[in-house]
Design an enzyme around this catalytic site. Structure first.
Site, PDB file in Angstrom:
ATOM      1  N   LYS A  11     -10.404  -4.098  -4.319  1.00  0.00           N
ATOM      2  CA  LYS A  11     -11.160  -2.854  -4.450  1.00  0.00           C
ATOM      3  C   LYS A  11     -10.315  -1.764  -5.087  1.00  0.00           C
ATOM      4  O   LYS A  11     -10.835  -0.840  -5.696  1.00  0.00           O
ATOM      5  CB  LYS A  11     -11.525  -2.318  -3.056  1.00  0.00           C
TER       6      LYS A  11
ATOM      7  N   LYS B  26       0.822  -1.222   0.000  1.00  0.00           N
ATOM      8  CA  LYS B  26       0.000   0.000   0.000  1.00  0.00           C
ATOM      9  C   LYS B  26       0.851   1.266   0.000  1.00  0.00           C
ATOM     10  O   LYS B  26       0.462   2.273  -0.585  1.00  0.00           O
ATOM     11  CB  LYS B  26      -0.956   0.018   1.195  1.00  0.00           C
TER      12      LYS B  26
ATOM     13  N   LYS C 116      -4.348 -10.326  -7.049  1.00  0.00           N
ATOM     14  CA  LYS C 116      -5.553 -10.505  -6.229  1.00  0.00           C
ATOM     15  C   LYS C 116      -6.689  -9.602  -6.727  1.00  0.00           C
ATOM     16  O   LYS C 116      -6.441  -8.463  -7.110  1.00  0.00           O
ATOM     17  CB  LYS C 116      -5.178 -10.119  -4.793  1.00  0.00           C
TER      18      LYS C 116
HETATM   19  P1  ADP Z   1      -9.510  -5.278  -0.632  1.00  0.00           P
HETATM   20  O1  ADP Z   1      -8.242  -6.066  -0.517  1.00  0.00           O
HETATM   21  O2  ADP Z   1     -10.244  -5.536  -1.893  1.00  0.00           O
HETATM   22  O3  ADP Z   1      -9.320  -3.818  -0.334  1.00  0.00           O
HETATM   23  P2  ADP Z   1     -10.347  -5.680   2.092  1.00  0.00           P
HETATM   24  O4  ADP Z   1      -8.918  -5.496   2.440  1.00  0.00           O
HETATM   25  O5  ADP Z   1     -11.312  -4.687   2.620  1.00  0.00           O
HETATM   26  O6  ADP Z   1     -10.479  -5.805   0.516  1.00  0.00           O
HETATM   27  O7  ADP Z   1     -10.797  -7.127   2.551  1.00  0.00           O
HETATM   28  C1  ADP Z   1     -11.961  -7.460   3.272  1.00  0.00           C
HETATM   29  C2  ADP Z   1     -11.982  -8.966   3.468  1.00  0.00           C
HETATM   30  O8  ADP Z   1     -12.045  -9.628   2.201  1.00  0.00           O
HETATM   31  C3  ADP Z   1     -10.718  -9.525   4.144  1.00  0.00           C
HETATM   32  O9  ADP Z   1     -11.070 -10.635   4.965  1.00  0.00           O
HETATM   33  C4  ADP Z   1      -9.884  -9.990   2.985  1.00  0.00           C
HETATM   34  O10 ADP Z   1      -8.985 -11.011   3.340  1.00  0.00           O
HETATM   35  C5  ADP Z   1     -10.950 -10.518   2.037  1.00  0.00           C
HETATM   36  N1  ADP Z   1     -10.491 -10.434   0.644  1.00  0.00           N
HETATM   37  C6  ADP Z   1     -10.122  -9.311  -0.021  1.00  0.00           C
HETATM   38  N2  ADP Z   1      -9.768  -9.590  -1.300  1.00  0.00           N
HETATM   39  C7  ADP Z   1      -9.932 -10.937  -1.440  1.00  0.00           C
HETATM   40  C8  ADP Z   1      -9.745 -11.835  -2.533  1.00  0.00           C
HETATM   41  N3  ADP Z   1      -9.340 -11.402  -3.736  1.00  0.00           N
HETATM   42  N4  ADP Z   1     -10.021 -13.146  -2.346  1.00  0.00           N
HETATM   43  C9  ADP Z   1     -10.459 -13.596  -1.137  1.00  0.00           C
HETATM   44  N5  ADP Z   1     -10.646 -12.796  -0.059  1.00  0.00           N
HETATM   45  C10 ADP Z   1     -10.394 -11.482  -0.206  1.00  0.00           C
END
Ligand code: ADP
Ligand code: TRP
Length: 344
Positions: free
Chosen positions: A209, A122, A206
């Site tokens: 968002k 990040k 991955k």
């Molecule tokens: P992002 O990484 O998209 O910003 P968050 O960090 O808010 O999302 O993640 C919220 C939840 O969703 C966490 O438990 C995270 O591990 C899970 N998560 C985020 N991206 C993925 C993914 N691509 N596959 C599976 N779980 C995910």
């Protein structure tokens, strides 16, 4: 002879997790986290919050933040969390999170935080310009978890390192303050085919968002046409699907789409190959699109319905915050005593 193993935590099992209100929720969040919350609430007392304090580690528009919290809450409810069963609340409504985080800032070591890969990703190349909050982010996360003495934390694979840090903090706190077994060493629940959903544009990245391309992810609020179109355009290779999982190695996009199908259908990936072996993506993608629309369509619709009545969401969050505080306050009172603070 002295016993070398510290006393284990003897309290009850408790589930806790949270999601940041920083953008549209996507299929990865749903399969990696939200589905598990709804399932676990019926097995173990479950606490699910919206991490608005984590969100501001990167600037958020103050005029929009409350709306974003309501959106995540609506997603929790639409994916099956029941506010009468689970405790659902906003992190900032329970000030003990940040109070405990300060104590943990003094327990965690800089060397531990320096290893955190999410901070490195990040912060990018200019880490001296990142906020101190972004650096200390995993310490606040440890406080979120341990404030409720949570034993099980359902999250996607990317959060595993933060859970290891949480265990290290719990162990060092218990040791340094002579409070064996005070905090549990919580387990990350990352099992399942949805633990790491990849981008639809790049099978090695991955689904996130923060990916600038909206075609890289399926959002929970996408309509049927958008979901189908994103799956039609998803990157793939020209080969048909194989009969065995081993043969998917080295084909990350194919592997991901099979994994998504399996997770959405509640089947093992091998069962998906048994059904589609020898078929090309011309056959597989429309079937996957139908399945995704069937599962996600009603969730998006329910979110829109819930968001039309923000007062009801606010009521659920207020009730959840009161229940969360009833657990958080006694833990924090004990911590103040253990640390020897004046206000204990
Ligand atoms: P992002 O990484 O998209 O910003 P968050 O960090 O808010 O999302 O993640 C919220 C939840 O969703 C966490 O438990 C995270 O591990 C899970 N998560 C985020 N991206 C993925 C993914 N691509 N596959 C599976 N779980 C995910
Ligand atoms: N760091 C998590 C994420 O990016 C969100 C989060 C904050 C969290 N506090 C938590 C998850 C406590 C589980 C438990 O998704």
């Amino acid at each position: 002879m002295t016993d070398q193993t510290p006393a284990p935590f003897a309290g009850p099992k408790r589930v806790l997790s949270g999601v940041q209100p920083t953008g549209d929720l996507h299929l990865g969040n749903y399969l990696g986290a939200l589905v598990k919350f709804a399932r676990l609430q019926h097995e173990i007392p479950t606490f699910i919050f919206v991490a608005d304090q984590h969100a501001i580690t990167e600037w958020q528009d103050p005029a929009k933040l409350k709306g974003q919290v309501r959106e995540i809450t609506a997603a929790y409810l639409a994916t099956g969390l029941d506010p009468k069963v689970a405790t659902i609340f906003a992190q900032s409504a329970v000030p003990e999170h940040t109070e405990l985080a300060w104590v943990f800032d003094c327990v965690a070591r800089i060397g531990w935080l320096d290893r955190m890969t999410q901070f490195k990703d990040k912060a990018g190349k200019h880490k001296e310009r990142a906020s101190v909050g972004l650096y200390a982010y995993p310490v606040l996360q440890a406080a979120d978890i341990l404030l409720y003495k949570a034993t099980h934390v359902p999250v996607g694979e990317d959060q595993r390192q933060h859970l290891e840090l949480t265990r290290d903090i719990a162990q060092k706190f218990n040791h340094d303050f002579g409070a064996p077994g005070f905090f549990p060493l919580p387990d990350a629940l990352t099992q399942g085919p949805g633990a790491r959903i990849m981008s639809l544009r790049d099978g090695r990245a991955k689904m996130s968002k923060s990916d600038p391309s909206d075609y890289s992810r399926i959002n929970l609020t996408d309509d049927a046409e958008t979901i189908s179109q994103k799956i039609r355009k998803a990157r793939t290779d020209p080969d048909p699907l194989p009969a065995s999982l081993d043969a998917l190695e080295g084909r990350p996009e194919a592997q991901n789409l099979v994994g998504v199908y399996a997770a959405l259908a509640g089947k093992a990936p091998q069962a998906v190959l048994d059904e589609f072996a020898g078929q090309g993506f011309g056959v597989f993608k429309p079937r996957l699109a139908d399945l995704a629309v069937e599962v996600l369509g009603p969730i998006g619709a329910e979110m829109r319905r819930l968001l039309a009545d923000p007062a009801e969401i606010d009521r659920i969050l207020a009730d959840g915050a009161a229940r969360a505080r009833a657990l958080a306050q006694p833990t924090m009172a004990e911590v103040r005593k253990i640390v020897g603070f004046w206000n204990s």
